[in-house]
Each structure stands twice: as structure tokens, then as C-alpha cells.
Motif scaffolding. Structure first.
Motif, short mmCIF file in Angstrom:
data_model
loop_
_atom_site.label_atom_id
_atom_site.label_comp_id
_atom_site.label_asym_id
_atom_site.label_seq_id
_atom_site.Cartn_x
_atom_site.Cartn_y
_atom_site.Cartn_z
N MET A 121 0.82 -1.20 0.00
CA MET A 121 0.00 0.00 0.00
C MET A 121 0.86 1.26 0.00
N GLU A 122 1.91 1.28 0.83
CA GLU A 122 2.81 2.43 0.84
C GLU A 122 3.48 2.61 -0.52
N TRP A 123 3.88 1.49 -1.10
CA TRP A 123 4.55 1.55 -2.41
C TRP A 123 3.60 2.10 -3.48
N THR A 124 2.33 1.69 -3.44
CA THR A 124 1.34 2.17 -4.40
C THR A 124 1.09 3.67 -4.23
N GLN A 125 1.00 4.10 -2.96
CA GLN A 125 0.76 5.53 -2.71
C GLN A 125 1.93 6.38 -3.18
N LEU A 126 3.15 5.93 -2.91
CA LEU A 126 4.33 6.68 -3.33
C LEU A 126 4.42 6.75 -4.85
N LYS A 127 4.00 5.68 -5.50
CA LYS A 127 4.05 5.68 -6.97
C LYS A 127 3.03 6.65 -7.55
N LEU A 128 1.86 6.69 -6.94
CA LEU A 128 0.85 7.62 -7.42
C LEU A 128 1.27 9.07 -7.19
N LYS A 129 1.86 9.35 -6.02
CA LYS A 129 2.34 10.70 -5.75
C LYS A 129 3.45 11.09 -6.71
N SER A 130 4.31 10.14 -7.04
CA SER A 130 5.41 10.43 -7.94
C SER A 130 4.91 10.79 -9.34
N LYS A 131 3.84 10.15 -9.77
CA LYS A 131 3.29 10.46 -11.10
C LYS A 131 2.70 11.86 -11.13
N ASN A 169 3.67 14.43 -9.28
CA ASN A 169 4.72 15.45 -9.16
C ASN A 169 5.50 15.59 -10.46
N LYS A 170 6.20 16.73 -10.56
CA LYS A 170 7.00 16.97 -11.75
C LYS A 170 8.26 16.11 -11.77
N ASP A 171 8.87 15.99 -10.61
CA ASP A 171 10.09 15.15 -10.54
C ASP A 171 9.69 13.69 -10.43
N HIS A 172 9.42 13.11 -11.56
CA HIS A 172 8.94 11.72 -11.61
C HIS A 172 10.07 10.77 -11.21
N LYS A 173 9.76 9.84 -10.30
CA LYS A 173 10.72 8.83 -9.86
C LYS A 173 10.32 7.49 -10.43
N ASP A 174 11.34 6.73 -10.80
CA ASP A 174 11.05 5.41 -11.31
C ASP A 174 10.82 4.43 -10.16
N ASP A 175 10.40 3.22 -10.53
CA ASP A 175 10.07 2.22 -9.52
C ASP A 175 11.27 1.89 -8.63
N LYS A 176 12.46 1.89 -9.22
CA LYS A 176 13.66 1.53 -8.47
C LYS A 176 13.94 2.53 -7.35
N GLU A 177 13.79 3.81 -7.65
CA GLU A 177 14.03 4.83 -6.64
C GLU A 177 12.98 4.78 -5.53
N ILE A 178 11.72 4.58 -5.94
CA ILE A 178 10.65 4.49 -4.94
C ILE A 178 10.89 3.31 -4.01
N ASN A 179 11.20 2.18 -4.60
CA ASN A 179 11.41 0.98 -3.78
C ASN A 179 12.63 1.13 -2.89
N SER A 180 13.69 1.77 -3.39
CA SER A 180 14.90 1.97 -2.60
C SER A 180 14.61 2.84 -1.39
N GLN A 181 13.84 3.91 -1.60
CA GLN A 181 13.49 4.79 -0.50
C GLN A 181 12.63 4.07 0.54
N LEU A 182 11.65 3.33 0.06
CA LEU A 182 10.75 2.62 0.97
C LEU A 182 11.48 1.52 1.74
N LEU A 183 12.33 0.78 1.04
CA LEU A 183 13.11 -0.27 1.71
C LEU A 183 13.99 0.30 2.80
N LYS A 184 14.60 1.44 2.53
CA LYS A 184 15.48 2.06 3.51
C LYS A 184 14.71 2.43 4.78
N GLU A 185 13.52 3.00 4.61
CA GLU A 185 12.74 3.39 5.78
C GLU A 185 12.26 2.18 6.56
N TRP A 186 11.81 1.15 5.87
CA TRP A 186 11.38 -0.07 6.57
C TRP A 186 12.56 -0.74 7.27
#
Length: 1426
Positions: A187-197, A199-216
Motif C-alpha cells: 500500500m505504501e509503495w502504491t501511494q508513493l508511486k501515485l504521488k510520484s506520477k 509530481n513533476k520530478d517523476h521517480k522510477d520504480d527503483k528509486e521508490i522501492n529503494s526509499q521505501l526499503l530504507k525506511e522499513w
């Protein structure tokens, strides 16, 4: 009664298995269905409920119950049934319910697809109250609520740390917990992906997952670390401890599952785990911490072998360092439990725990040693010295196999050589230390050429200067004093005239030597004694000037007698050496007079009477006074005559007595005063015995024996005597730990005397005086005694608190104050006792105390009255003392008197008057005072403490009045300036003094060198020095190194900073090296220099000389290279510590080329730098590199063209050249990268080919090979790093449109890739073999072996028809010429494999011993035996 009807709900955990004819499932479940009953069934049931059930047997022979027969068969059937059910569960989990990873793509979101199966959809979020949320979590943790029910929705608020804590708190089943974590993560991953789309600074899946993994991962780590550290909170509560164990067990299971499912960033977690293991110091956390480490051990030690960049072994290297550190810590730890309340009395149990810890760590280290590259065992020199013996110990547990043992031995040798070669400060001077080892059996003759040792341990010398009161023996043990030169250095330090202020020198040296003897297992008893007597025999060979400057004969006698008392040296051995050497019979030699002087100053026992007299009689024809005045009977008669005179106080010049006479006289006096009837000791007896035994006879060890005698017999009953005794003990505090045998018992007895005897018999003095300085001294100097003796700790604590409260007690207790006042007749209070006439009482008692025409009792009362005033009102006391000082109606002797009796301090004088006046008091020679001072020892204590605390300000103030205080300036420099905490200020003072030019700078240096020398002729010495200034460095020694450090700093500042005279600096440096006779102390001369420009200039000068003369065949330079490399290394390390060196510039390279380098005719000019398109920055960089790089290329080319035999003869030059190259390796790296970037392939290949050619040719010396390997290995790593960063820049510039094109390309080729503009790493560099044993072993090729060499044994080929074929060793037979028969096959084994019949190894070879070869008269010749 009919049963009530009900609706039976099927359980959620079961699934319908029966199908009807239509293919649909019925509501029918195995072993469970609603009961269908009739009226008859109801009646039967009611009957059974009312009366019970019993079924009788139908026949007589049938048993009533089948239990007995089932007991035997049921267990077997139950086991079989359990196995079957286990197989069913495995089949269901692994085959039926398994979600195939190879299924077709059902979701475009890759990460989401990994965590879910086909057709899976996330549950919805629902906002619940806290009560309903708790209920939902309770249902989730319940095993009776199905996951199907719970998976309909998820409550809001469950996120990361809170979610993990709830899972641990409620022990949610692992399967459900994993499901919940997956859902929340997705759910967190889905929300971050939707927010990234959005925003102007679009992040790819790898960056989103890296950020989320680090926090977890950070949340997982936080909870795990908290649970680990909470363990210590539950020791005393078994119930909480049980819950904690259950919680950590559950969390580790959850963590492991999440780790495998990649819900945790493995890299971050492993880095944290390694760091956490390193931070854990408490042994109580070790078992669980290392258990977690072993769980993830495989991932930590796994390295991708197929990676072209060779991933750095950071984690493996770090965990190796940590494990070895832990192994050392546990090995040296006495107890495995640090809690003071829990002490393991059972030694076996403690050792068992310790061994289990060591076994756990040992297994991990052995795994690293066997399966990892050897680079992980490279450590800094300080760590390697600690880890080395333990690493050898660990590898002994690898196995008993000979192959494993040999492989481990090779690895250890390679690791040891590599670590030793990386210690740049090790030179050829220290590479042959084995020849000087104390445990070797070679001749221990010492050559004291100008009292210059070949190898000086400056750290040991500084430790001797800084030795503490309690003598930190552990620090001396850590120094590992195992070399001959170190023992000689100890002796020379103790007998140096400049160390005369170290009254403890002879004692500490004797104890250290005794420590060496006891710590070295293979050390023979006579080795140390031979070394010491060799030093004694070398002293008379010195010139008179050298002997005067470097040898103090009284200190030599004192040291030898101390060594004799400890049994380290023996006088009969000395006598035998004198006789066997023939010195006594050489007419032309004066050495015999020196040895006779030494002999008469050694303690002689009656058993040695004849030998002693014989030696003196042998020199009668040359000098008869030795035998006439110092024969054994004459000395005994002299002792008997002097003893009563000494006890009666008659004057006599005791300095004319020999040390032997003083010792015998002191023993007689000690025997007489201890053999008398026990009488109480007052201050007169104490001071008299101190004056006799310590001042006149210099036998401190006898005085301390008498002190123990009076203390243990409790012969002190007044405060003043005990106070004077404590002052003497504090004045010579460094002897307390040496001469007092039992510190604990002695201190306990002193406390008993002070609190039980003195307090009762002399209560007035006890109430106003204090022994606080002595109690503080003991608590600070002997903490181990306080730690291990609880009674002593309690007694010291009680007396310490009582001493602190004395002043408050006097202020509050008016009755006590009145009684003391009446006893002292001080009239401190009026009739009412409520007011004080402080000024009148103070002035009256001060005037009375300083008066010379009063009796001792009145003076003592006045002193105690002053101390009473001080305790009652310290503020007013300080005010009136300040008034007294400001009037200046006193003499200096009065101030010294007040300080001695603890009525005044130097701080009060400084605060009231100026520092200049304090210097007047400090420099006053109180020994010339006519007034007898009973407490003069405390004045010496206060003076030393004040100077040490205010050393810097005293030095600066003294230099302002240098004409008046020159002698005092020399005294404090020599006595206090050599301590490491004052050394920097001392050197700055010398430099400032020389800059001021108030007198000739040679005078100060000469006076400091000659300090402590008796009967010196300053004028003659000055004349020698002034004729040629550089002769000063001929007197360079490890005892006066600090003097020359200041002098060198002054001259370099003068030549370089003030005059900017580069040529004069060059002349001075090489004249200094020459004048010091290439001493190893030359590199230490520059330690005091902090200016980076001066250090760089000095390095440049020495590197110029090396490059200029490196290839010369002259032998005069070979000795100089050792000194040059030591100096360059020392200065380079200083620059590195001070962070004055940039990463892009070599240490020893100046900004402009020196004229001497321009004249080097062997420098090649191959580099076509004109063709390079360089900007200004590159040009400056190449210019800074050119000095070293061109020389490096020319020298490496020259060495590469030489054959191995010539290189073997140039080992010294190669060693120096490679060490300088390591220091300047940044220049090499930058130059090579420039060549690669500019596509200068030809120059690059030539340079690398020369380096690799030399690398293969120097295989005869492993240390040289490892140094060059270090350069190549570092160059390879640098190029890989540079390639990564350079190609990343090119990628960002040229591939902006394709952000997901993959990793950057690193070309490994011989030709540059101009089209792609990629950084090309030379293939020869990438092919450098890894650091392992096989990389440094050179095997002979088969075709190089000469098959024709034999041992003279005829061999016959039995296969005549195969004569044209190559002969095989199995076809060779021994042929018996007598019987004309073949005996057996000839197995030709290497010599080192031949069995010598002293081991259990067996061999099938015929030539299995040298004995067999002797049967054939075999010789190493190319002919048959005769």
C-alpha cells in the motif's frame, strides 16, 4: 427432554472436499457434519446421561478392554501417521499451494508482483476506533480466526514501527504477520508511486522501492537493537526475562522471513549488523549478537566473483578486524561477567564460558581465513602487532592435516610479510632484528661505538621519562622488549648524567629487566647478565669526553648493586670475566683501573672475599691503593669504626666512601636500630635515620625496610611524626611501589595508626592537620588495590570523608573549637566564645612561628593555631596572608618555611604578588639556609607540583629574566621538560631562546648536553664545538634527543623561513646526517616541526639526493639510503596526520623543479607532453608530477633491465626506492590516469611492462615483491574507481534521454575506445592476480629440470623395445650385479620428502632415508660409485 435445535457453522479453516453430481461442492466436511437424530436416538442418549453406559462382554474369554493390546502398537502407528501427515503438509505447501515464480506477467508493477500472487488485490483501508483496532489485532493474532475473514480490510494507522511493535507484542502468527507486512508495504509503495506520477520530478520504480526499503529497514533495525539492549533490564525478574526471550525469538523469525522476502534492504541491514557487533563491548550481549551474526554470515562473506570491478571487501575486512579485536578482548579478560555483584567463583565454569566465546569467534575467523582473500588480514601496524600472535593461535585449530597446516603456514607467512612491508617506517636497520633477539644463542657482545645504538626504541625512552608513580608495567609488557638493543638502552638510560633527577631510574630498570626475564619463555638466565657485563666492559673503551658526557659512574654503581640484589647479575661472574679476559694483566691498558673501581663499589659477600682480594692484588704492581685501602678486611674495619660516629652525628665526608662500604654500613645501622627494644619513634629519630640512610649513605631500600618495621609495629603515636613520614613517602613517591612490599597492608596499618592511636594520643593536632595528600596519592596511584580489597576501599572512603569534614566540624562544633583553643593557649575567642579576634591571633602566631629564638613546643603550638584559623575561616586567612605578602617584610626563607609547614602555597604568592616573585622563591637555594627545616620534604613536593602545573607560564617568565635565572631555566628544562606533556613547550622555549640571541646559541645547547656531568670543563668543550658547528650532532643521543629537536627546528626556520637559503639548508641536512654517523635518530630530529612548508622542503631535498645518486654503484650511498628513507617516511606521516597534503599532489614534490634534478642525466624524456591538449589546471598538475614521475620511470626502467643476480645486490636501493614510491603513489596514479585519458598507449604500456617485469624479477625477496604489489594493487583499484566516476560523467552528459540504459561501461582493453569516449583500463593491470599464496609462489617448469642429474646410481630400462620413448621414472630398477637380477622400482623422491625415521610418516620409496643411499656409496657426482 428433547435437545434444542441449533445451526452448526462450518469452521473457516476447513474446505469442502465432496462434490455432487452437478460438480458443485456440498456443505460436507471430513469428520464433521450436523447430527441427524431420531426419537430413539434421543431416548438412548437420555438414558446414557442419566445412568451411564456399560457394555458387557458377549463371551467369557473376551477381555473387557483393548487398552493392554493397543499400548504396544499405538506408538509405532502414531509415528508412522505423523510422518505421513508431515509428507502431506510438505506436498501441500511445496506443490499445491506454491505460487510459481515463472508465471506469466499479471501485473505491470514488478515489485508488487513479487509480493503477491496471480489475481491478488490489496484489501481496503478502514478507519476504526482504538477499541475496534485492538479487537482487529487480537483477532489477527488468534489462531481460531481465519485469515479470510481478516483480509477484507485493514485498519488505518498501522505503519512501519508501530506495526512491527504490535506484531511482537501480540505474537501474531508468522504467516499472518508476513501477510500484514506485505499488504502495508504494498500500500505504501502504491501511494508513493501515485504521488510520484502527480509530481513533476517523476521517480522510477527503483528509486521508490529503494526509499521505501530504507525506511522499513531502519524500523526493523531500531526494534531489534532496542530488544537486544533491553536484555540487561530483566536479569532480576524471571518472568520478564522469559517474556523477553519469547519476544526476541519471535522477532528473529519475523526478521528472517522479511529478509528472505526482500522486505528489508540487505545491504543496509548487513552494514548495521557489522557495526553493531563492533560496538558491543559488554560480554553479556555476545552470545545473542554472535548468534544473529551467524544467521546472516553467508550473506556478509559472499562476494560476487564474476564482477569485473571486483567488489570491495569492505564488510568482510571490517568484520575480520572486529572479530580479531573481540578475540583479543576475551582472551585478555579475566571474568566473563562484568557485573560487580555477580562474580564467578568457579574457575572451571568461567573458563568454560570463555572457551565457548573463543570457539564461536575462532570458527568464524577460520572460515574467513580459508575462504576469503588474504587482503582482509591487512591491518595498520599498531593493530597488526596486537593481532599477529592471536591469528597464529587461531590457525592452529584449522585441523591436524599436514596439507592444511602447510597451506595455513604459507598464508600466515604471506600475511605477515605483507603487513610488515606496509609498515613504511621499517627499514633495513630493523629488518634483521632476529640476529639481536634475546632468545638467540649467539654471542652477546655489545659495541658501544660512541654510545650509539644501531636501533633506538624512542617510544621506550619516552615511557621511561614519563614513568608513573605506580609504574605501569602493562605498558612495558606491551612494548615487547625482546631485542638486545632495548636492554642496552635501558642500562644507558639509567646511567645517563642527564637522568640524575630520576631517583627511581635504577629501580625501574631493574624491575623491567626482571619482567623481561620472567616473560620470555625461551630466554636463558645468563643472556641478560652477559649483555649487562658487556656494556660494562665497553665503557672504558670510550673516550674520556664521551664517558663524561654519557656515563654517570655513581648511577652505574647504584644500578649494578640493584641488579645484584635482584640476582640478575652476579659479582662472581664479573670477577671470572675479568680474569678470563686478561684485562688485569695488560700493562698498556688502563681498563683494569676502571674495573677495579667498579668492583670496589659492588656489594661483596663474605663468600667472595678471596676472589675479591685476588683481583685487587693482581693490580698492586700498577696501583697499590686498591688493595691497601679497599680489601675486604679493611672495608669491614672501616665500617665498624664509622658506625658509632655516624650514629652520634659526627661530621665526615661520606661521599668518599664506596657504595659497598655505604651498603655494609647501612645494613649494620639498620640491624642495630631494629634489634633494640621497641620504642616510640618521634620526629627527631625519623629525620635522623632518614639523614643517615638516605642522604649520607644513599641506601633508600634500607630506610624503607625500617619504615615498614615502625609502621607494622605501630611505633608512631603523634601527628607531626606521621605527617613527616607521609611527606617523605610523597617526596619519593616513585619508590613507594618498589620498596613497600605489601601496599594494602601498609596503608591499612597507617590508617589504623592515624585513626586509633594518633587520634587518641594527639587529638589537638589531629583535629587541625590533615593527611589528605597521602590518601589522594594512594587512591590515584593504586586503583587496583582499592578495587580488589573491599575493606581497604571502605576504610579509605571513611577517612577521606572525615578529612573533608574536619573544617566544617570545627566551624559548627563550638565546644571542640574551645577545647582546642584552650589546649593551644591561642586566645582565639573571648569569654563568651561567640566572637573572634582573628587579626590579633593571626599576627601574633605568625610572628611567633617565624621567630628563630623560640623553643619547638611554642613553634608547634603557633603552627597548629595558624592551621586552626585556616580551617575555621579560610577566607579571612587568605586575606591576612595576602596582606602579609604585600607588606614584603619577610625574607625568602620565611616563605619557604611557611610553605614547608603547609601554611602558605605558591598559588597564594602568585595571586598576591607577580610570577616574577614566585620565580625568585622557586630559584632560591634553600640548602644554604641556616634555619633547620623539619618539613622541607613538603616544600620539595609543593615546588615540583607547582612547576609541573604551570610549566608553560614559568618558562616564559623565566626567559624574560634569563640573565638572573639561567641555571634555574636549565634545571626545569631538564627535570620537567622531558615529560611528554611538556615536551612541546620545552622545544618552543629552546627555539625562542635561540631566536632572541641573548647569548651564543651554542652555549645553551652545550650546557643542556653537559647537564648533570660532574667535573666538566665547559671551556674546552665549547672550544671543540665552536670550531665546527656541526660537531654538535656528534653528541646526539636518545637521552638528549629533545635538545637537538629544538635546535634543528630553530636552524630550519632560520634557513628556510627567514633567509630562504635553500642551498644552506641542503648543506646543513647532509652535514647533520654525516656528523651523527647515520644515526637512526636522524629521522626523529624533525618530529618537532609543524610547518608543512619546512617538511615539504626537507623531503624534497632528500628525495633529490636519492634520485640523483640512486643508480650510482658507490658504496658510500648504501648506508645513507636507510637514513633518507626514515626521514622521508617520518615527515610524510607527520604531513598526513596534519592533513597538509592534498590527494592530487605528491608529498615530497616541490612546486618548481630543483636545479639538482635538472642535472640528472639518466632521466628519460620520453613523454611527449607537448602533444597533450592541457588546460591550465592539467599543466600545473603535470608540472607537479614531473619531478618524481620522470625519475620513477627512468629508475624502474633501469631496474627492469637488470638480471636477478644484480638486483639481489641492490636490495637496499630497491627497498628505499619502493618505499619512496609508495609514499608518492598518488603521483603514479594520477599520471597513469592522465596517460589513459590522453590515449598515450605506448608510454603507458612501456611503463606498466617495466613495473610488471621488475615485479616478476624480484621474487627472490618477498618483502620487496609485496611492496611493489601494493603499488600495482592500489593502482588497479584507483583506475577502477576513476573509470566508474569518469564514465558516469560521460553517461550523464551523453545519455540524458535514456535514463534507464543500465550501468556504466568500463572498458578493459589494450586499445582505447575513442568512439565511445570511455575510460580504458589496461588489460595487463586488470590481470593482476589477487592477493593469495599462489600469486607469490614461483614453481619451476618441468622442462627446466635436469633429468640427467643422479646420485651415482645405475638405472636400467627394462622395456628394451621402448628405447625411443621418453623414459618414465616407473621404468627404473635397481640392478644387482652379483645375482644379475632386478630388485625393485626406483621411486625418485625429493630430498625433503625422504623419511628420516624420526617421524611416523612412512614411504614406499626405496630411497626413503639417507642410510639407504649410503649403502650404494652415493655421492652428488655425475659418475657411478667406485
Amino acid at each position: 427432554m428433547n435437545p434444542a435445535k441449533y445451526v452448526l457453522i462450518p469452521p473457516d479453516e476447513l474446505h469442502p472436499l465432496v462434490e455432487d453430481n452437478d460438480g458443485k461442492f456440498k456443505n460436507s466436511y471430513p469428520d464433521f457434519e450436523p447430527w441427524v437424530h431420531t426419537r430413539q436416538d434421543d431416548e438412548i442418549m437420555l438414558h446414557f446421561v442419566a445412568k451411564g453406559y456399560y457394555s458387557s462382554s458377549k463371551v467369557n474369554f473376551e477381555s473387557i478392554s483393548a487398552r493392554s493390546s493397543m499400548q504396544e502398537s499405538l506408538p509405532k502407528l502414531a509415528d508412522e501417521l505423523a510422518n505421513q501427515f508431515s509428507d502431506i503438509i510438505k506436498i501441500r505447501e511445496l506443490e499445491i499451494n506454491k505460487i510459481s515464480s515463472e508465471a506469466e506477467t499479471y501485473n505491470s508493477d514488478t515489485r508488487f508482483s513479487i509480493l503477491s500472487g496471480p489475481g491478488f488485490s490489496l484489501p481496503s483501508r478502514m478507519t476504526l476506533s482504538d477499541q475496534r483496532k485492538d479487537q482487529w489485532l487480537n483477532d489477527l493474532s488468534s489462531p481460531y480466526v481465519s485469515l479470510t475473514q481478516m483480509s477484507k480490510f485493514l485498519p488505518h494507522g498501522l505503519k512501519r514501527r508501530g506495526l512491527l511493535e504490535q506484531c511482537c507484542l501480540r505474537k501474531v502468527p508468522i504467516i499472518k504477520a508476513i501477510w500484514l507486512l506485505k499488504c502495508c508495504y504494498s500500500m505504501e509503495w502504491t501511494q508513493l508511486k501515485l504521488k510520484s506520477k502527480d509530481n513533476k520530478d517523476h521517480k522510477d520504480d527503483k528509486e521508490i522501492n529503494s526509499q521505501l526499503l530504507k525506511e522499513w529497514t531502519e524500523n526493523f533495525i531500531y526494534i531489534l537493537e532496542k530488544m537486544l539492549l533491553d536484555m540487561a533490564n530483566y536479569y532480576n525478574d524471571p518472568e520478564k526475562l522469559k517474556n523477553w526471550k519469547s519476544g526476541i525469538q519471535y522477532y528473529l523469525k519475523l526478521l528472517g522471513n522479511c529478509y528472505r522476502l526482500e522486505l528489508i534492504d540487505k545491504q543496509i541491514f548487513l552494514y548495521w549488523l557489522v557495526e553493531f557487533v563492533g560496538k558491543v563491548e559488554n560480554l553479556e550481549y555476545f552470545p545473542l549478537t554472535f548468534h544473529i551474526l551467524t544467521i546472516f554470515w553467508q550473506d556478509i562473506t559472499t562476494v560476487a566473483e564474476n564482477d569485473a570491478l571486483m567488489k570491495p571487501l569492505f564488510l568482510v575486512t571490517k568484520i575480520t578486524d572486529i572479530l580479531l579485536h573481540k578475540y583479543v578482548t576475551i582472551s585478555q579478560s579475566r571474568s566473563m561477567i562484568s557485573d560487580e555483584k555477580y562474580i564467578i567463583n568457579d574457575i572451571k565454569k568461567n573458563n568454560k564460558i570463555k572457551e565457548s566465546f573463543l570457539l564461536m569467534i575462532r570458527n568464524l575467523i577460520c572460515d574467513l581465513f580459508q575462504n576469503q582473500l588474504l587482503e582482509i588480514f591487512l591491518f595498520p601496524s599498531a593493530k597488526w602487532e596486537i593481532y599477529k600472535p592471536y591469528l597464529y593461535e587461531i590457525t592452529n585449530y584449522l585441523g591436524n592435516s599436514e596439507d592444511i597446516h602447510n597451506e595455513a603456514k604459507k598464508k600466515l607467512e604471506l600475511i605477515s610479510y605483507r603487513n610488515e612491508s606496509l609498515k613504511i617506517n621499517s627499514t633495513l636497520r630493523s629488518s634483521n632484528v632476529n640476529a639481536d633477539e634475546l632468545t638467540s644463542v649467539e654471542n652477546k657482545n655489545v659495541d658501544l661505538h660512541h654510545v650509539k645504538l644501531n636501533c633506538i626504541d624512542t617510544v621506550l625512552a619516552q615511557a621511561l621519562d614519563d614513568n608513573s608513580i605506580d609504574f605501569d608495567w602493562a605498558s612495558y609488557v606491551d612494548r615487547e622488549i625482546t631485542q638486545l638493543s632495548q636492554v642496552v638502552q635501558l642500562v644507558l638510560w639509567a646511567i645517563s648524567p642527564s637522568k640524575r633527577k630520576h631517583y627511581e631510574a635504577h629501580q625501574i630498570v631493574a624491575r623491567i629487566i626482571l619482567l623481561i626475564i620472567n616473560s620470555l619463555a625461551n630466554l636463558r638466565e645468563y643472556v641478560i647478565e652477559d649483555i649487562i657485563w658487556s656494556v660494562v666492559f665497553q665503557i672504558p673503551k670510550l673516550s674520556d669526553e664521551e664517558r663524561t658526557l654519557f656515563i654517570s659512574l655513581p648511577d652505574l654503581y647504584r644500578l649494578l648493586n640493584t641488579l645484584v640484589n635482584y640476582g640478575i647479575v652476579k659479582v662472581p661472574t664479573y670477577i671470572r670475566k675479568l680474569i678470563s679476559s686478561g684485562i688485569l694483566y695488560l700493562t698498556s691498558s688502563d681498563d683494569k683501573f676502571f674495573h677495579c673501581t667498579v668492583l670496589i663499589n659492588l656489594k661483596i659477600s663474605p663468600l667472595m672475599k678471596n676472589q675479591y682480594n685476588m683481583v685487587l692484588r693482581n693490580v698492586m704492581e700498577y696501583d697499590s691503593h686498591y688493595f691497601e685501602d679497599y680489601n675486604f678486611d679493611t672495608i669491614n674495619n672501616q665500617v665498624e669504626i664509622l658506625r658509632p660516629e655516624l650514629m652520634s652525628g659526627e661530621s665526615f665526608d661520606y661521599d668518599t666512601l664506596t657504595y659497598n662500604t655505604k651498603t655494609l654500613l647501612g645494613e649494620k645501622i639498620l640491624s642495630s636500630i631494629c634489634g633494640e627494644e621497641l620504642i616510640m619513634v618521634n620526629k627527631q629519630i625519623l629525620l635522623k635515620n632518614f639523614d643517615i640512610l638516605c642522604v649520607k649513605l644513599d641506601t633508600f631500600h634500607l630506610f624503607y625496610k625500617w619504615v615498614e618495621y615502625i609502621v607494622y609495629h605501630q611505633l608512631i603515636d603523634n601527628t607531626e611524626t606521621l605527617e613527616i613520614l607521609c611527606d617523605i613517602l610523597l617526596r619519593y613517591s616513585k619508590l613507594f611501589s618498589q620498596y613497600i612490599n605489601d601496599h594494602i597492608l601498609f596503608t591499612k596499618t597507617l590508617i589504623l595508626i592515624y585513626t586509633k592511636i594518633v587520634k587518641v594520643n594527639d587529638n589537638v593536632a589531629y583535629s587541625v592537620s590533615s593527611l589528605m595528600p597521602f590518601w589522594k596519592f594512594f587512591m590515584k596511584s593504586f586503583p587496583y588495590a582499592i578495587k580488589y580489597d573491599e575493606n581497604l576501599r571502605n576504610e579509605l572512603g571513611a577517612i577521606y570523608e572525615e578529612e573533608k569534614l574536619k573544617a566544617d566540624k570545627l566551624c559548627k562544633d563550638r565546644f571542640l573549637l574551645k577545647s582546642i583553643n584552650e589546649a593551644l593557649h591561642g586566645n582565639i575567642a573571648n569569654s563568651t566564645g561567640s566572637t573572634f579576634n582573628f587579626p590579633e591571633v593571626f599576627q601574633t602566631n605568625l610572628r611567633t612561628f617565624l621567630s628563630e629564638n623560640i623553643d619547638n613546643a611554642t613553634r608547634k603550638n603557633s603552627r597548629y593555631m595558624m592551621m586552626l584559623l585556616m580551617n575555621v575561616n579560610r577566607r579571612d586567612y587568605n586575606k591576612f596572608i595576602a596582606v602579609y605578602l604585600k607588606r614584603k617584610t619577610f625574607k625568602i626563607e620565611d616563605l619557604i618555611y611557611l610553605i614547608s609547614y603547609k601554611l602558605l602555597t605558591f598559588e597564594q604568592i602568585q595571586n598576591t604578588l607577580t610570577m616574577d616573585f614566585v620565580l625568585t622563591v622557586l630559584s632560591y637555594n634553600h640548602s644554604e639556609s641556616s634555619r633547620y627545616n623539619e618539613h622541607i620534604q613538603f616544600y620539595a613536593i609543593s615546588k615540583a607540583s607547582y612547576i609541573s602545573s604551570n610549566f608553560k607560564s614559568i618558562i616564559h617568565s623565566t626567559m624574560k629574566k634569563i640573565d638572573e635565572l639561567y641555571e634555574f631555566f636549565l634545571d626545569i628544562l631538564v627535570e620537567f621538560g622531558t615529560y611528554s606533556k611538556h615536551l612541546e613547550n620545552t622545544i618552543e622555549a629552546i627555539v625562542q631562546f635561540l631566536k632572541d640571541e641573548k647569548c651564543s646559541h651554542y652555549d645553551l645547547i652545550i650546557d643542556l648536553i653537559n647537564y648533570g656531568v660532574e667535573n666538566k670543563d665547559k671551556d674546552d668543550t665549547q672550544e671543540i664545538v665552536l670550531n665546527e658547528s656541526n660537531n654538535l650532532y656528534e653528541f646526539l643521543d636518545f637521552t638528549n634527543l629533545w635538545i637537538f629537536q629544538g635546535y634543528t627546528k630553530y636552524l630550519l626556520q632560520k634557513y628556510l623561513l627567514e633567509s630562504n637559503d635553500f642551498e644552506r639548508t641542503r648543506e646543513f641536512l647532509f652535514e647533520t646526517v654525516l656528523a651523527s654517523r647515520y644515526s637512526c635518530l636522524c629521522s626523529r630530529l624533525f618530529w618537532a616541526i609543524s610547518d608543512p612548508e619546512i617538511m615539504k622542503a626537507v623531503i624534497t631535498i632528500f628525495e633529490e639526493r636519492f634520485f640523483k645518486n640512486c643508480l650510482d654503484d658507490s658504496e658510500e650511498y648504501n648506508v645513507m639510503w636507510e637514513v633518507i628513507i626514515e626521514i622521508i617516511t617520518s615527515l610524510s606521516q607527520q604531513l598526513k596526520v596534519n592533513n597538509n597534503r592534498t590527494s592530487s599532489q605528491s608529498i615530497g614534490v616541490a612546486n618548481t623543479r630543483s636545479p639538482s634534478l635538472n642535472n640528472i642525466d639518466f632521466i628519460s624524456k620520453n613523454y611527449n607532453t607537448d602533444s597533450w591538449d592541457l588546460n591550465s589546471e592539467d599543466t600545473a598538475e603535470v608540472s607537479s608530477f614531473s619531478i618524481y614521475i620522470e625519475s620513477f620511470d627512468a629508475i624502474i626502467s633501469h631496474f627492469a633491465k637488470m638480471d636477478k643476480d644484480k638486483l639481489l645486490g641492490m636490495r637496499c636501493k630497491l627497498d628505499s626506492f619502493l618505499k619512496i614510491s609508495i609514499l608518492n603513489q598518488i603521483s603514479i596514479f594520477n599520471f597513469v590516469t592522465k596517460l589513459i585519458k590522453k590515449n598515450e598507449v605506448k608510454y603507458l604500456n612501456d611503463l606498466l611492462e617495466n613495473i610488471f617485469t621488475l615485479f616478476h624479477k624480484i621474487s627472490f625477496d618477498l618483502s620487496l615483491e609485496l611492496m611493489l604489489y601494493e603499488i600495482l594493487s592500489s593502482l588497479k583499484s584507483y583506475c577502477i574507481f576513476f573509470a566508474t566516476t569518469e564514465n558516469s560523467k560521460n553517461k550523464n552528459q551523453n545519455s540524458q534521454s535514456n535514463t534507464n540504459s543500465g550501468s556504466s561501461n568500463i572498458s578493459i582493453s589494450k586499445a582505447p575506445d575513442k568512439k565511445n569516449n570511455a575510460f580504458v583500463i589496461p588489460s595487463i593491470l586488470m590481470e593482476l592476480s589477487p592477493f593469495k599464496v599462489s600469486s607469490f609462489t614461483r614453481k619451476e617448469r618441468v622442462d627446466e629440470i635436469d633429468d640427467n642429474i643422479s646420485l651415482g646410481i645405475n638405472t636400467v630400462d627394462t622395456t628394451r623395445e621402448n628405447t625411443n620413448r621418453k623414459k618414465s621414472p616407473n621404468n627404473f630398477f635397481f640392478y644387482d650385479k652379483v645375482q644379475n637380477t632386478y630388485l625393485c622400482k626406483f621411486y625418485d623422491e625429493p630430498y625433503h620428502c625422504i623419511n628420516n625415521y624420526q617421524s611416523e610418516a612412512t614411504s614406499d620409496s626405496f630411497n626413503n632415508s639417507c642410510l639407504n643411499l649410503s649403502f650404494f656409496d652415493a655421492v652428488y657426482e655425475r659418475k657411478n660409485p667406485k
